[in-house]
Write an enzyme that holds these catalytic residues in place. Structure first.
Site, PDB file in Angstrom:
ATOM      1  CD  GLU A 193     -36.512  20.428  -2.867  1.00  7.36           C
ATOM      2  OE1 GLU A 193     -36.009  21.546  -2.626  1.00  7.36           O
ATOM      3  OE2 GLU A 193     -36.955  19.677  -1.986  1.00  7.36           O
ATOM      4  NE  ARG A 222     -27.807  17.827  12.122  1.00  9.41           N
ATOM      5  CZ  ARG A 222     -28.055  17.919  13.413  1.00  9.41           C
ATOM      6  NH1 ARG A 222     -27.074  18.171  14.237  1.00  9.41           N
ATOM      7  NH2 ARG A 222     -29.278  17.796  13.883  1.00  9.41           N
TER       8      ARG A 222
HETATM    9  C1  LIG Z   1     -34.326  23.683   1.344  1.00  8.45           C
HETATM   10  C2  LIG Z   1     -34.236  22.388   2.109  1.00  8.45           C
HETATM   11  C3  LIG Z   1     -33.812  21.238   1.466  1.00  8.45           C
HETATM   12  C4  LIG Z   1     -33.719  20.018   2.152  1.00  8.45           C
HETATM   13  N1  LIG Z   1     -33.317  18.900   1.468  1.00  8.45           N
HETATM   14  C5  LIG Z   1     -33.190  17.724   2.136  1.00  8.45           C
HETATM   15  C6  LIG Z   1     -32.724  16.550   1.449  1.00  8.45           C
HETATM   16  O1  LIG Z   1     -32.423  16.582   0.254  1.00  8.45           O
HETATM   17  N2  LIG Z   1     -32.606  15.407   2.154  1.00  8.45           N
HETATM   18  C7  LIG Z   1     -32.910  15.334   3.510  1.00  8.45           C
HETATM   19  O2  LIG Z   1     -32.759  14.242   4.101  1.00  8.45           O
HETATM   20  N3  LIG Z   1     -33.360  16.423   4.174  1.00  8.45           N
HETATM   21  C8  LIG Z   1     -33.503  17.614   3.530  1.00  8.45           C
HETATM   22  N4  LIG Z   1     -33.948  18.738   4.208  1.00  8.45           N
HETATM   23  C9  LIG Z   1     -34.301  18.621   5.631  1.00  8.45           C
HETATM   24  C10 LIG Z   1     -33.059  18.731   6.531  1.00  8.45           C
HETATM   25  O3  LIG Z   1     -32.307  17.540   6.446  1.00  8.45           O
HETATM   26  C11 LIG Z   1     -33.491  18.906   7.993  1.00  8.45           C
HETATM   27  O4  LIG Z   1     -34.256  20.058   8.143  1.00  8.45           O
HETATM   28  C12 LIG Z   1     -32.313  18.890   8.967  1.00  8.45           C
HETATM   29  O5  LIG Z   1     -32.848  18.666  10.286  1.00  8.45           O
HETATM   30  C13 LIG Z   1     -31.533  20.187   9.055  1.00  8.45           C
HETATM   31  O6  LIG Z   1     -30.480  20.239   8.214  1.00  8.45           O
HETATM   32  P1  LIG Z   1     -29.560  21.568   8.214  1.00  8.45           P
HETATM   33  O7  LIG Z   1     -28.595  21.426   7.115  1.00  8.45           O
HETATM   34  O8  LIG Z   1     -30.390  22.778   8.263  1.00  8.45           O
HETATM   35  O9  LIG Z   1     -28.801  21.386   9.636  1.00  8.45           O
HETATM   36  P2  LIG Z   1     -27.898  22.382  10.468  1.00  8.45           P
HETATM   37  O10 LIG Z   1     -27.686  23.677   9.796  1.00  8.45           O
HETATM   38  O11 LIG Z   1     -26.685  21.619  10.866  1.00  8.45           O
HETATM   39  O12 LIG Z   1     -28.821  22.665  11.744  1.00  8.45           O
HETATM   40  C14 LIG Z   1     -29.381  21.615  12.533  1.00  8.45           C
HETATM   41  C15 LIG Z   1     -29.685  22.174  13.922  1.00  8.45           C
HETATM   42  O13 LIG Z   1     -28.447  22.457  14.598  1.00  8.45           O
HETATM   43  C16 LIG Z   1     -28.329  23.849  14.900  1.00  8.45           C
HETATM   44  N5  LIG Z   1     -26.943  24.241  14.564  1.00  8.45           N
HETATM   45  C17 LIG Z   1     -26.434  24.493  13.329  1.00  8.45           C
HETATM   46  N6  LIG Z   1     -25.125  24.784  13.430  1.00  8.45           N
HETATM   47  C18 LIG Z   1     -24.806  24.705  14.735  1.00  8.45           C
HETATM   48  C19 LIG Z   1     -23.606  24.886  15.473  1.00  8.45           C
HETATM   49  N7  LIG Z   1     -22.470  25.210  14.841  1.00  8.45           N
HETATM   50  N8  LIG Z   1     -23.628  24.706  16.826  1.00  8.45           N
HETATM   51  C20 LIG Z   1     -24.773  24.368  17.466  1.00  8.45           C
HETATM   52  N9  LIG Z   1     -25.961  24.188  16.817  1.00  8.45           N
HETATM   53  C21 LIG Z   1     -25.970  24.348  15.466  1.00  8.45           C
HETATM   54  C22 LIG Z   1     -29.345  24.547  14.002  1.00  8.45           C
HETATM   55  O14 LIG Z   1     -29.773  25.775  14.580  1.00  8.45           O
HETATM   56  C23 LIG Z   1     -30.460  23.494  13.939  1.00  8.45           C
HETATM   57  O15 LIG Z   1     -31.230  23.522  15.100  1.00  8.45           O
HETATM   58  C24 LIG Z   1     -34.065  19.960   3.539  1.00  8.45           C
HETATM   59  C25 LIG Z   1     -34.503  21.126   4.201  1.00  8.45           C
HETATM   60  C26 LIG Z   1     -34.586  22.328   3.489  1.00  8.45           C
HETATM   61  C27 LIG Z   1     -35.053  23.566   4.197  1.00  8.45           C
END
Ligand SMILES: Cc1cc2nc3c(=O)[nH]c(=O)nc-3n(C[C@H](O)[C@H](O)[C@H](O)COP(=O)(O)OP(=O)(O)OC[C@H]3O[C@@H](n4cnc5c(N)ncnc54)[C@H](O)[C@@H]3O)c2cc1C
Length: 297
Positions: free
Chosen positions: A18, A108
């Protein structure tokens, strides 16, 4: 289309890397030095992060595009929904497609500035990552991955519900998931078990950040959202005044973590490189990963 999952080989563990998009010419040079040094090791894919709120939009698109055009490596772009309307997201995805990018990590994201600040969705945007997965899949022939959290996402209060949400976003159309950092393999393995118990078998790739300095270790704490485990701090804390010894012990700990994960049959190891090649190369060399390591039968 070459999908990231197509690069994961049955019975073997491969590796991926990455990067973050460079902010200026100096960082650009540093990144491209790392890219060129890692390219001969033939990573399964390389990914480029997306700045909160779209702050890196053009730089992410340009960087993955350049990797697609000027290297032999398979690039994947991260994309977050923060402060973006669906039209803006669609525009970014269209720009990625015109750069030849077919793999996207759908995230997200967090509010810019304060990751634990109140999440306020864009009025025409997405609420959770599963929606972004569905949108990207509906906008073209993309392979999509999602983020996973061995230590539970800091906003979650219940690990089982969080796992249900992860399964939900995988079933929304993701081919694989990449895990946040951890130093105790049990947390990753328990997450994998919870997914398997829900009959969800999409590849789950552990995130690994080779430990080289106390600063990298504190970055681990920040990203993973958990303290450094005692078994690691017991080894590294006495070495903070001796950078060489700290680095050697950190690389050894990182290598051992990877060895354990390989013995548990992970399909790939995803290295957070911080845009430097040396530490990733060392661990990859220690493990013989450039050729792909055979998993235990
Ligand atoms: C591998 C990896 C790469 C990343 N790359 C970046 C990047 O490029 N740029 C950046 O800004 N950040 C990045 N992040 C950090 C990321 O933006 C944060 O961790 C963010 O808070 C979570 O994104 P997510 O897609 O997991 O969110 P989601 O999957 O939407 O989850 C967010 C929260 O909501 C809850 N949730 C999910 N779906 C639902 C639902 N349907 N109903 C109710 N609750 C729900 C989840 O349990 C969690 O608590 C990365 C993280 C990881 C692990």
């Amino acid at each position: 289309m070459t999908r990231v999952v197509d690069r994961l080989q049955p019975g073997r563990t491969v590796f991926s890397v990455e990067f973050f998009p460079p902010r200026n010419d100096d960082e650009e040079q540093i990144l491209w030095k790392a890219v060129r040094e890692l390219e001969p090791l033939d990573p399964a894919y390389v990914s480029v992060t997306y700045g909160a709120g779209g702050s890196s939009r053009d730089r992410t698109i340009r960087t993955v595009g350049r990797i697609a055009q000027e290297t032999t490596m398979l690039p994947m772009a991260h994309l977050t929904g923060v402060d973006h309307s669906k039209d803006e997201l669609r525009h970014v995805v269209g720009s990625l497609a015109s750069e030849g990018i077919q793999n996207v990590l759908a995230i997200r994201g967090d509010p810019p500035g304060d990751p634990m600040g109140e999440w306020i969705p864009h009025p025409d945007g997405i609420l959770y990552a599963d929606e972004l997965v569905r949108l990207i899949r509906s906008w073209g022939d993309f392979s999509v991955g999602v983020a996973a959290f061995p230590h539970m996402h800091p906003r979650s209060t219940d690990i089982e519900t969080e796992t249900d949400h992860l399964v939900n976003k995988i079933r929304a159309g993701s081919d694989f998931a990449v895990a946040q950092l951890f130093l105790q393999p049990e947390y990753f393995l328990r997450l994998r078990d919870r997914l398997a118990a829900r009959d969800c078998h999409a590849p789950l790739l552990p995130g690994v950040m080779p430990i080289t300095t106390p600063k990298v270790l504190s970055k681990f704490q920040h990203l993973a959202g958990v303290p450094v485990p005692t078994e690691v701090s017991n080894v590294l804390d006495p070495l903070v005044e001796d950078p060489k010894a700290f680095r050697a012990a950190g690389i050894e700990l990182s290598t051992k973590l990877c060895e354990r994960l390989i013995s548990e049959g992970v399909p790939g190891l995803h290295f957070y490189s911080l845009n430097r090649a040396k530490a990733t190369r060392e661990v990859v060399d220690n493990l013989g990963l450039a050729e792909g390591v055979l998993q235990p039968a």
